[in-house]
Design a protein around this motif. Structure first.
Motif, PDB file in Angstrom:
ATOM      1  N   LEU A   7      15.062  53.711  32.394  1.00  0.00           N
ATOM      2  CA  LEU A   7      16.504  53.469  32.373  1.00  0.00           C
ATOM      3  C   LEU A   7      17.075  53.130  33.745  1.00  0.00           C
ATOM      4  O   LEU A   7      18.225  52.711  33.846  1.00  0.00           O
ATOM      5  CB  LEU A   7      17.228  54.672  31.770  1.00  0.00           C
ATOM      6  N   ASN A   8      16.274  53.282  34.808  1.00  0.00           N
ATOM      7  CA  ASN A   8      16.688  52.856  36.149  1.00  0.00           C
ATOM      8  C   ASN A   8      16.162  51.462  36.478  1.00  0.00           C
ATOM      9  O   ASN A   8      16.292  51.003  37.614  1.00  0.00           O
ATOM     10  CB  ASN A   8      16.210  53.857  37.203  1.00  0.00           C
ATOM     11  N   GLY A   9      15.501  50.822  35.500  1.00  0.00           N
ATOM     12  CA  GLY A   9      14.981  49.476  35.709  1.00  0.00           C
ATOM     13  C   GLY A   9      13.639  49.417  36.413  1.00  0.00           C
ATOM     14  O   GLY A   9      13.237  48.362  36.899  1.00  0.00           O
ATOM     15  N   ILE A  10      12.928  50.527  36.447  1.00  0.00           N
ATOM     16  CA  ILE A  10      11.635  50.597  37.142  1.00  0.00           C
ATOM     17  C   ILE A  10      10.500  50.568  36.116  1.00  0.00           C
ATOM     18  O   ILE A  10      10.554  51.253  35.089  1.00  0.00           O
ATOM     19  CB  ILE A  10      11.546  51.865  38.008  1.00  0.00           C
ATOM     20  N   VAL A  12       7.088  51.441  34.365  1.00  0.00           N
ATOM     21  CA  VAL A  12       6.297  52.658  34.222  1.00  0.00           C
ATOM     22  C   VAL A  12       5.113  52.337  33.328  1.00  0.00           C
ATOM     23  O   VAL A  12       5.254  51.610  32.342  1.00  0.00           O
ATOM     24  CB  VAL A  12       7.137  53.800  33.593  1.00  0.00           C
ATOM     25  N   THR A  13       3.938  52.870  33.672  1.00  0.00           N
ATOM     26  CA  THR A  13       2.741  52.706  32.856  1.00  0.00           C
ATOM     27  C   THR A  13       2.266  54.082  32.426  1.00  0.00           C
ATOM     28  O   THR A  13       2.055  54.965  33.258  1.00  0.00           O
ATOM     29  CB  THR A  13       1.625  51.996  33.643  1.00  0.00           C
ATOM     30  N   LEU A  14       2.101  54.271  31.115  1.00  0.00           N
ATOM     31  CA  LEU A  14       1.721  55.539  30.507  1.00  0.00           C
ATOM     32  C   LEU A  14       0.329  55.426  29.924  1.00  0.00           C
ATOM     33  O   LEU A  14       0.003  54.421  29.287  1.00  0.00           O
ATOM     34  CB  LEU A  14       2.729  55.891  29.406  1.00  0.00           C
ATOM     35  N   SER A  15      -0.491  56.464  30.128  1.00  0.00           N
ATOM     36  CA  SER A  15      -1.833  56.474  29.559  1.00  0.00           C
ATOM     37  C   SER A  15      -2.145  57.826  28.927  1.00  0.00           C
ATOM     38  O   SER A  15      -1.842  58.871  29.502  1.00  0.00           O
ATOM     39  CB  SER A  15      -2.877  56.184  30.638  1.00  0.00           C
ATOM     40  N   PHE A  16      -2.768  57.786  27.750  1.00  0.00           N
ATOM     41  CA  PHE A  16      -3.255  58.993  27.097  1.00  0.00           C
ATOM     42  C   PHE A  16      -4.763  59.137  27.318  1.00  0.00           C
ATOM     43  O   PHE A  16      -5.411  59.938  26.670  1.00  0.00           O
ATOM     44  CB  PHE A  16      -2.929  58.960  25.600  1.00  0.00           C
ATOM     45  N   GLU A  17      -5.303  58.321  28.222  1.00  0.00           N
ATOM     46  CA  GLU A  17      -6.730  58.368  28.558  1.00  0.00           C
ATOM     47  C   GLU A  17      -6.867  58.972  29.957  1.00  0.00           C
ATOM     48  O   GLU A  17      -6.303  58.453  30.930  1.00  0.00           O
ATOM     49  CB  GLU A  17      -7.306  56.951  28.537  1.00  0.00           C
ATOM     50  N   LYS A  18      -7.601  60.058  30.054  1.00  0.00           N
ATOM     51  CA  LYS A  18      -7.759  60.757  31.326  1.00  0.00           C
ATOM     52  C   LYS A  18      -8.461  59.854  32.349  1.00  0.00           C
ATOM     53  O   LYS A  18      -9.382  59.129  32.017  1.00  0.00           O
ATOM     54  CB  LYS A  18      -8.575  62.037  31.122  1.00  0.00           C
ATOM     55  N   ASN A  19      -7.982  59.916  33.582  1.00  0.00           N
ATOM     56  CA  ASN A  19      -8.526  59.162  34.726  1.00  0.00           C
ATOM     57  C   ASN A  19      -8.320  57.655  34.619  1.00  0.00           C
ATOM     58  O   ASN A  19      -8.990  56.894  35.311  1.00  0.00           O
ATOM     59  CB  ASN A  19     -10.013  59.482  34.949  1.00  0.00           C
ATOM     60  N   ALA A  20      -7.429  57.202  33.771  1.00  0.00           N
ATOM     61  CA  ALA A  20      -7.166  55.767  33.654  1.00  0.00           C
ATOM     62  C   ALA A  20      -6.238  55.280  34.764  1.00  0.00           C
ATOM     63  O   ALA A  20      -6.245  54.105  35.106  1.00  0.00           O
ATOM     64  CB  ALA A  20      -6.561  55.452  32.292  1.00  0.00           C
ATOM     65  N   ILE A  21      -5.448  56.178  35.324  1.00  0.00           N
ATOM     66  CA  ILE A  21      -4.530  55.827  36.407  1.00  0.00           C
ATOM     67  C   ILE A  21      -5.177  56.243  37.722  1.00  0.00           C
ATOM     68  O   ILE A  21      -5.615  57.380  37.880  1.00  0.00           O
ATOM     69  CB  ILE A  21      -3.154  56.494  36.195  1.00  0.00           C
ATOM     70  N   LEU A  22      -5.250  55.311  38.654  1.00  0.00           N
ATOM     71  CA  LEU A  22      -6.033  55.533  39.869  1.00  0.00           C
ATOM     72  C   LEU A  22      -5.283  56.236  40.998  1.00  0.00           C
ATOM     73  O   LEU A  22      -5.901  56.688  41.954  1.00  0.00           O
ATOM     74  CB  LEU A  22      -6.592  54.197  40.357  1.00  0.00           C
ATOM     75  N   ILE A  23      -3.971  56.332  40.909  1.00  0.00           N
ATOM     76  CA  ILE A  23      -3.202  57.048  41.932  1.00  0.00           C
ATOM     77  C   ILE A  23      -3.286  58.545  41.633  1.00  0.00           C
ATOM     78  O   ILE A  23      -3.040  58.954  40.496  1.00  0.00           O
ATOM     79  CB  ILE A  23      -1.728  56.602  41.933  1.00  0.00           C
ATOM     80  N   GLU A  85      -0.773  60.824  31.486  1.00  0.00           N
ATOM     81  CA  GLU A  85      -0.331  60.558  32.859  1.00  0.00           C
ATOM     82  C   GLU A  85       0.472  59.278  32.840  1.00  0.00           C
ATOM     83  O   GLU A  85       0.251  58.413  32.000  1.00  0.00           O
ATOM     84  CB  GLU A  85      -1.527  60.363  33.811  1.00  0.00           C
ATOM     85  N   TYR A  86       1.413  59.209  33.776  1.00  0.00           N
ATOM     86  CA  TYR A  86       2.111  57.948  33.926  1.00  0.00           C
ATOM     87  C   TYR A  86       2.388  57.675  35.393  1.00  0.00           C
ATOM     88  O   TYR A  86       2.486  58.578  36.208  1.00  0.00           O
ATOM     89  CB  TYR A  86       3.383  57.872  33.079  1.00  0.00           C
ATOM     90  N   ILE A  87       2.433  56.393  35.691  1.00  0.00           N
ATOM     91  CA  ILE A  87       2.713  55.962  37.052  1.00  0.00           C
ATOM     92  C   ILE A  87       4.073  55.255  37.047  1.00  0.00           C
ATOM     93  O   ILE A  87       4.352  54.425  36.186  1.00  0.00           O
ATOM     94  CB  ILE A  87       1.606  55.043  37.618  1.00  0.00           C
ATOM     95  N   VAL A  88       4.900  55.653  37.996  1.00  0.00           N
ATOM     96  CA  VAL A  88       6.201  55.021  38.188  1.00  0.00           C
ATOM     97  C   VAL A  88       6.027  54.027  39.326  1.00  0.00           C
ATOM     98  O   VAL A  88       5.699  54.414  40.448  1.00  0.00           O
ATOM     99  CB  VAL A  88       7.291  56.071  38.518  1.00  0.00           C
ATOM    100  N   HIS A  89       6.195  52.750  39.041  1.00  0.00           N
ATOM    101  CA  HIS A  89       5.960  51.679  40.015  1.00  0.00           C
ATOM    102  C   HIS A  89       7.206  51.464  40.876  1.00  0.00           C
ATOM    103  O   HIS A  89       7.766  50.371  40.930  1.00  0.00           O
ATOM    104  CB  HIS A  89       5.570  50.385  39.300  1.00  0.00           C
ATOM    105  N   ASP A  90       7.622  52.530  41.549  1.00  0.00           N
ATOM    106  CA  ASP A  90       8.782  52.506  42.434  1.00  0.00           C
ATOM    107  C   ASP A  90       8.358  51.896  43.772  1.00  0.00           C
ATOM    108  O   ASP A  90       7.196  51.492  43.942  1.00  0.00           O
ATOM    109  CB  ASP A  90       9.285  53.944  42.629  1.00  0.00           C
ATOM    110  N   LEU A  91       9.265  51.831  44.746  1.00  0.00           N
ATOM    111  CA  LEU A  91       8.898  51.341  46.076  1.00  0.00           C
ATOM    112  C   LEU A  91       7.714  52.128  46.616  1.00  0.00           C
ATOM    113  O   LEU A  91       6.833  51.571  47.271  1.00  0.00           O
ATOM    114  CB  LEU A  91      10.092  51.459  47.034  1.00  0.00           C
ATOM    115  N   LYS A  92       7.707  53.425  46.350  1.00  0.00           N
ATOM    116  CA  LYS A  92       6.580  54.283  46.694  1.00  0.00           C
ATOM    117  C   LYS A  92       6.042  54.822  45.362  1.00  0.00           C
ATOM    118  O   LYS A  92       6.521  55.842  44.860  1.00  0.00           O
ATOM    119  CB  LYS A  92       7.049  55.420  47.606  1.00  0.00           C
TER     120      LYS A  92
END
Length: 164
Positions: A7-10, A12-23, A85-92
Motif C-alpha cells: 500500500l506504500n507502492g513498494i 514485495v516478494t513472498l515465498s512459502f518455500e524455505k531459503n528461497a529468498i537470499l537476503i 518469508e518476504y522481501i520488501v524491495h525498499d531503498l534498503k
C-alpha cells in the motif's frame, strides 16, 4: 513466489518455500491463535497488527519471535514454526520471516510498552477490521492468511481421519 505492490507502492516478494529468498531475515512476524481467536496488538501509529519486530544481533529468528510477542502482548508462545518469508524491495531491501506459534500463557496485568497490549480477533473480525495496520491490508497478508487457513483445515482433516 508471489510478488505484489504494498500500500506504500513498494514491491514485495513472498515465498512459502524455505531459503528461497537470499537476503538474511532480520525481522519477524508471528501468527498465533488461541482456539478461534488470533493474537494481535495495536501499535499507536500503525494500528492493529500481528506481533513482530526486529531481530537483535544476539538472537535467532525463533528467539526474536518469542521475545517480540511477549514484549508487545504479554503472551508466551511455543511451537514456533516457519511459515513464509518476504522481501520488501525498499531503498534498503529487507527480509521478514513469518512464523506460526501456539499460545501457552497469557500474563494478567501485563505492563504495556510499545503497544496497547493483546487484542484477540476471529478471522472474520480480522478481515473486517477498519483499524488494521497497512501491513495487514495488502495482498501478501491475504496470501499468508489463506495459507494458514488451508494448513489448519488439512491438519483438522488429518486429525479427524486418524481418530475415526
Amino acid at each position: 513466489m508471489f510478488s505484489f505492490t504494498d500500500l506504500n507502492g513498494i514491491k514485495v516478494t513472498l515465498s512459502f518455500e524455505k531459503n528461497a529468498i537470499l537476503i538474511p531475515s532480520k525481522h519477524i512476524l508471528v501468527l498465533a491463535n488461541n482456539e478461534d481467536k488470533w493474537l494481535l496488538t495495536k501499535h499507536p501509529k500503525r494500528g492493529v497488527e500481528f506481533p513482530g519486530g526486529k531481530v537483535e544481533d544476539y538472537e535467532t529468528l525463533e528467539k526474536a519471535a518469542l521475545r517480540e510477542t511477549y514484549e508487545e502482548t504479554g503472551v508466551r508462545i511455543s511451537n514456533v514454526e516457519w511459515l513464509a518469508e518476504y522481501i520488501v524491495h525498499d531503498l534498503k531491501p529487507f527480509c521478514k520471516t513469518v512464523f506460526r506459534a501456539k499460545v501457552d500463557d497469557i500474563e494478567e496485568g501485563f505492563e504495556k510498552h510499545e503497544t496497547e497490549g493483546p487484542i484477540w480477533f476471529t478471522l472474520q473480525e480480522f478481515f473486517l477490521s477498519k483499524d488494521l495496520s497497512f501491513h495487514m491490508k495488502d495482498e501478501g497478508m491475504r496470501k499468508i492468511m489463506e495459507r494458514v487457513i488451508s494448513d489448519e483445515t488439512r491438519w483438522h482433516n488429518r486429525t479427524e481421519t486418524s481418530l475415526s
